[in-house]
Write an enzyme that holds these catalytic residues in place. Structure first.
Site, PDB file in Angstrom:
ATOM      1  N   CYS A  30       3.728  -6.596   5.273  1.00  0.00           N
ATOM      2  CA  CYS A  30       4.260  -7.303   6.443  1.00  0.00           C
ATOM      3  C   CYS A  30       4.175  -6.429   7.700  1.00  0.00           C
ATOM      4  O   CYS A  30       4.833  -5.394   7.784  1.00  0.00           O
ATOM      5  CB  CYS A  30       5.704  -7.691   6.127  1.00  0.00           C
ATOM      6  SG  CYS A  30       6.709  -8.150   7.537  1.00  0.00           S
ATOM      7  N   CYS A  33       7.426  -5.913   9.624  1.00  0.00           N
ATOM      8  CA  CYS A  33       8.302  -5.045   8.821  1.00  0.00           C
ATOM      9  C   CYS A  33       7.964  -3.577   9.072  1.00  0.00           C
ATOM     10  O   CYS A  33       8.854  -2.735   9.194  1.00  0.00           O
ATOM     11  CB  CYS A  33       8.145  -5.342   7.331  1.00  0.00           C
ATOM     12  SG  CYS A  33       8.583  -7.022   6.847  1.00  0.00           S
TER      13      CYS A  33
END
Length: 102
Positions: A30, A33
């Site tokens: 991600c 993230c």
């Protein structure tokens, strides 16, 4: 350093904590993230003794992600006295992450 939270230690680390707990639901693939990780790590150090900061890898801990209805990551959740009190989805700057704990 942010704690690694798993279904095995979740109750102890999050639900039984006397301090507020900031939980970052994330995954290695991600992009947002990855952008949030340095902020989470900084806060883990800065908030030591004031709050607990932990991370849950949704790929490894799918059960916890489902339990809390995590559909998009990063998802940040704040728990106080064992209760979920705030939830935010997506990347945010450090000041906004900190404001979740207020």
């Amino acid at each position: 350093m942010a704690l690694t939270i798993t279904k095995e230690n979740f109750d102890e680390v999050v639900l039984k904590s006397e301090l507020p707990v900031l939980v970052d639901f994330w995954a290695t693939w991600c992009g947002p993230c990855k952008m949030l990780t340095p902020i989470i790590e900084e806060l883990a150090t800065e908030l030591e003794g004031k709050a607990v900061v932990g991370k849950i890898n949704v790929d490894e801990q799918g059960e916890l992600a489902m339990k809390f209805g995590v559909m998009s990551i990063p998802t940040l959740m704040v728990f106080k006295n064992g209760e979920l009190v705030k939830k935010s989805v997506g990347f945010m700057p450090k000041a906004q992450v900190l404001s979740l704990l207020d």
